[in-house]
Scaffold this active site. Structure first.
Site, PDB file in Angstrom:
ATOM      1  CB  THR A  28      -0.745   0.055   1.257  1.00 29.19           C
ATOM      2  OG1 THR A  28      -1.736  -0.875   1.085  1.00 29.19           O
ATOM      3  CG2 THR A  28      -1.763   1.210   1.367  1.00 29.19           C
ATOM      4  N   GLY A  29       0.345   2.290  -0.887  1.00 28.83           N
ATOM      5  CA  GLY A  29       1.338   3.507  -0.559  1.00 28.83           C
ATOM      6  C   GLY A  29       1.534   4.228  -1.923  1.00 28.83           C
ATOM      7  CB  THR A  31       6.563   3.309  -3.499  1.00 21.97           C
ATOM      8  OG1 THR A  31       7.093   4.456  -2.812  1.00 21.97           O
ATOM      9  CG2 THR A  31       7.546   2.721  -4.379  1.00 21.97           C
ATOM     10  CB  ALA A  82      10.267   1.082   3.435  1.00 21.48           C
ATOM     11  CG  ASP A  83       6.558   4.936   6.176  1.00 18.76           C
ATOM     12  OD1 ASP A  83       6.247   5.484   5.338  1.00 18.76           O
ATOM     13  OD2 ASP A  83       5.757   4.374   6.846  1.00 18.76           O
ATOM     14  N   GLY A  95       3.173   4.256   7.449  1.00 20.37           N
ATOM     15  CA  GLY A  95       2.766   5.608   7.277  1.00 20.37           C
ATOM     16  C   GLY A  95       1.056   5.742   6.936  1.00 20.37           C
ATOM     17  N   GLY A  96       0.876   4.789   6.054  1.00 21.13           N
ATOM     18  CA  GLY A  96      -0.580   4.846   5.470  1.00 21.13           C
ATOM     19  C   GLY A  96      -1.564   4.369   6.600  1.00 21.13           C
ATOM     20  CD  GLU A 102       1.653  -1.663   4.393  1.00 23.43           C
ATOM     21  OE1 GLU A 102       1.469  -0.914   3.597  1.00 23.43           O
ATOM     22  OE2 GLU A 102       2.449  -1.251   5.213  1.00 23.43           O
ATOM     23  CE  LYS A 120       9.930   7.934   1.929  1.00 24.19           C
ATOM     24  NZ  LYS A 120       8.910   7.073   1.133  1.00 24.19           N
TER      25      LYS A 120
END
Length: 220
Positions: A28-29, A31, A82-83, A95-96, A102, A120
């Protein structure tokens, strides 16, 4: 070079690792948003499962074959962002707010591939560390997780997770990620935290300009 372009080149490199017949976990996110069209463009015979409703919807719109995660017991590869990425392979994710799902999908994969832009990688992990908490006993859980004067827990002003969890962040020292991960995992009421250990990760792909830096970790 924009970070958006770096996300795209990392995602496209990850898509090239996918082969016909694979079962693929989709993260998710922002990227992963670049990963989906890159996968669809390859027109492979693959079966995908998504970690969030947003990813599932976007994947279906692109024609990717999607099944529910509940019907799949293992993945050939899971690809996610990844954050933060530490030099030793520890990650901060969530972060989401999707880190519980995940982590389940990453943990069920033969190979977990992390994709990211050049902002990152960090010298050392730092807070915030995302949390998903049970609503029941929430205040007691927050007090335990905060660990007295050493840290705090802040609730996010966001909807509950798709599984009904409260999304929050641990804000405090992250001197030893393994020690903090163990403490968070042992706290009653913590559904999942956003610290992912290096042994879970197989490959890290970081976009740097128009090139991709690949780091292979031991994985499982």
């Amino acid at each position: 070079m924009s970070t958006e372009r770096e996300k795209q080149v990392a995602a496209e490199a990850a898509a090239e690792l996918v082969e016909n017949g694979m079962t693929v976990g989709l993260g998710t996110g922002s990227t992963v948003a670049y990963l989906l069209p890159a996968l669809a463009k390859r027109s492979l015979d693959i079966l995908c499962a998504a970690t969030s409703p947003a990813t599932e919807h976007a994947a279906r719109e692109l024609g990717l074959r999607i099944e529910a995660v509940t019907s799949i017991d293992r993945f050939d590869v899971t690809i996610d962002g990844a954050d933060q990425i530490a030099p030793d392979g520890w990650l901060v994710k969530g972060g989401g707010g999707a880190h519980t799902r995940e982590k389940i999908v990453a943990g069920a994969a033969e190979a977990f591939v992390v994709i990211a832009d050049s902002t990152k990688p960090v010298p050392a992990l730092r807070s915030p560390v995302p949390l998903e908490l049970m609503s029941f006993g929430l205040r007691a859980t927050i007090r335990r997780v905060a660990g007295g004067a050493s840290g705090t827990v802040t609730l996010r002003d966001v909807p509950l997770s798709p599984d009904g969890g409260v999304i929050a962040d641990y804000r405090g020292p992250v001197k030893d990620p393994a020690e903090l991960a163990a403490r968070l995992s042992s706290a009653p009421g913590v559904v999942a935290h956003g610290l992912f250990p290096p042994e879970m990760v197989a490959v890290v792909l970081v976009g740097r300009g128009e090139s991709v830096e690949r780091t292979d970790l031991a994985g499982r």
